[in-house]
Design an enzyme around this catalytic site. Sequence first.
Site, short mmCIF file in Angstrom:
data_model
loop_
_atom_site.label_atom_id
_atom_site.label_comp_id
_atom_site.label_asym_id
_atom_site.label_seq_id
_atom_site.Cartn_x
_atom_site.Cartn_y
_atom_site.Cartn_z
N SER A 1 15.20 7.98 5.19
CA SER A 1 14.41 6.77 4.95
C SER A 1 15.07 5.58 5.63
O SER A 1 16.18 5.16 5.27
CB SER A 1 14.31 6.50 3.45
OG SER A 1 13.88 5.17 3.25
N HIS B 1 11.33 8.86 7.69
CA HIS B 1 10.59 8.41 6.50
C HIS B 1 10.47 6.88 6.55
O HIS B 1 11.47 6.16 6.63
CB HIS B 1 11.33 8.84 5.24
CG HIS B 1 10.58 8.59 3.97
ND1 HIS B 1 9.59 9.42 3.50
CD2 HIS B 1 10.68 7.58 3.07
CE1 HIS B 1 9.11 8.94 2.35
NE2 HIS B 1 9.75 7.82 2.07
N ASP C 1 9.00 3.62 4.68
CA ASP C 1 8.54 3.10 3.39
C ASP C 1 7.84 1.76 3.57
O ASP C 1 8.48 0.76 3.89
CB ASP C 1 9.75 2.89 2.47
CG ASP C 1 10.32 4.21 1.96
OD1 ASP C 1 9.55 5.01 1.42
OD2 ASP C 1 11.54 4.42 2.11
N MET D 1 5.91 -1.23 1.76
CA MET D 1 5.77 -1.82 0.42
C MET D 1 5.04 -3.15 0.51
O MET D 1 5.33 -3.95 1.40
CB MET D 1 7.14 -2.05 -0.20
CG MET D 1 8.00 -0.81 -0.27
SD MET D 1 9.61 -1.21 -0.94
CE MET D 1 10.38 0.40 -1.00
N HIS E 1 5.21 6.56 4.07
CA HIS E 1 5.03 6.55 2.60
C HIS E 1 4.48 5.18 2.22
O HIS E 1 5.20 4.18 2.24
CB HIS E 1 6.40 6.82 1.96
CG HIS E 1 6.42 6.74 0.47
ND1 HIS E 1 7.59 6.66 -0.26
CD2 HIS E 1 5.42 6.74 -0.45
CE1 HIS E 1 7.31 6.61 -1.55
NE2 HIS E 1 6.00 6.64 -1.69
N MET F 1 3.44 2.51 -0.18
CA MET F 1 3.53 2.00 -1.55
C MET F 1 2.73 0.71 -1.58
O MET F 1 3.26 -0.39 -1.74
CB MET F 1 5.00 1.79 -1.94
CG MET F 1 5.69 3.12 -2.24
SD MET F 1 7.48 2.97 -2.19
CE MET F 1 7.75 3.16 -0.44
N MET G 1 8.15 11.52 -6.66
CA MET G 1 9.14 10.44 -6.68
C MET G 1 10.18 10.77 -7.74
O MET G 1 9.84 11.04 -8.90
CB MET G 1 8.49 9.10 -7.02
CG MET G 1 7.63 8.48 -5.92
SD MET G 1 8.48 8.16 -4.36
CE MET G 1 9.76 7.02 -4.86
N ASP H 1 11.80 12.16 -3.13
CA ASP H 1 12.19 10.86 -2.62
C ASP H 1 12.81 10.02 -3.73
O ASP H 1 12.16 9.73 -4.72
CB ASP H 1 10.93 10.18 -2.06
CG ASP H 1 11.22 8.84 -1.40
OD1 ASP H 1 12.40 8.49 -1.24
OD2 ASP H 1 10.25 8.16 -1.04
C1 DX5 Z 1 11.81 4.06 -2.80
C2 DX5 Z 1 11.53 4.63 -1.42
C3 DX5 Z 1 12.56 5.60 -0.97
C4 DX5 Z 1 13.94 5.03 -0.82
C5 DX5 Z 1 14.92 6.14 -0.85
O1 DX5 Z 1 10.72 3.32 -3.22
O2 DX5 Z 1 10.30 5.31 -1.40
O3 DX5 Z 1 12.15 6.27 0.21
O4 DX5 Z 1 14.09 4.29 0.36
O5 DX5 Z 1 16.19 5.59 -0.81
P1 DX5 Z 1 17.44 6.29 -1.53
O6 DX5 Z 1 17.61 7.63 -0.89
O7 DX5 Z 1 18.54 5.34 -1.24
O8 DX5 Z 1 17.10 6.41 -2.99
ZN ZN Z 2 9.79 6.68 0.30
#
Ligand code: DX5
Ligand code: ZN
Length: 217
Positions: A7, A32, A34, A36, A65, A67, A136, A174
């Site tokens: 990620s 990956h 993310d 948000m 991903h 969110m 998750m 994740d």
């Molecule tokens: C959290 C994200 C993850 C996060 C994982 O909302 O979806 O992908 O970046 O990071 P670590 O591995 O540090 O928990």
């Molecule tokens: Zn993620």
Amino acid sequence: MNCLSPSILAADFKILGEQIRQIDEAGAQYVHIDVMDGIFVPSISFGMPVIKSIRECTERMFDVHLMIEEPIRYINDFVEVGADIITVHAEACKHLDRTIDLIKEKGLLAGVAISPATPVSSIVPVLGKVDMVLIMTVNPGFGGQKLIPYTLDKIRELKKIVDQKGLKVDIEVDGGVTLENVEQVLEAGANVIVAGSAVFNGEADENVRCFLDILNS
Ligand code: DX5
Ligand code: ZN
């Protein structure tokens, strides 16, 4: 096959392109990403312009991903900037089935994600049409959190259902995955492993190789 999906939320954004090339060369199969929106989750990360610009850095699969609330509004944009897999949260979609259909119509792989408190049963109706389920293992929104132990039971539960139905669905995990607990996560039935801090804190290439040794053993 087991795959590693580092990620980039935990990467050093000053040298993002370089960090992506590092994980690519070390053998990570996915990147990956993310996204948000500050509404579905408290944080805001990055969006299309960033994804478009890093698309030039690697041929690896972009595992996006989302969110974000009502991701159906932005599927076309994520297709255009180079996503290969788009994963949406079941909790964020008014019409999950329609959202998955749109991703598939665009020729991409579709994933559905569930947060820790969302039961596996909520996504069973769409299991036949997704390529991946993301369990998750932390509450979405931040990197660097600790894996919530009961989520391992959800991986086992999902794996059992997928096998019983004879489906070919990847199980991605994740949140809070480390070199110390990844074996447990694999044993529970996951085959796509996301790791943010455990890859990018320290030497990313070396960390990727350590993860891949375990994933391939
Ligand atoms: C959290 C994200 C993850 C996060 C994982 O909302 O979806 O992908 O970046 O990071 P670590 O591995 O540090 O928990
Ligand atoms: Zn993620």
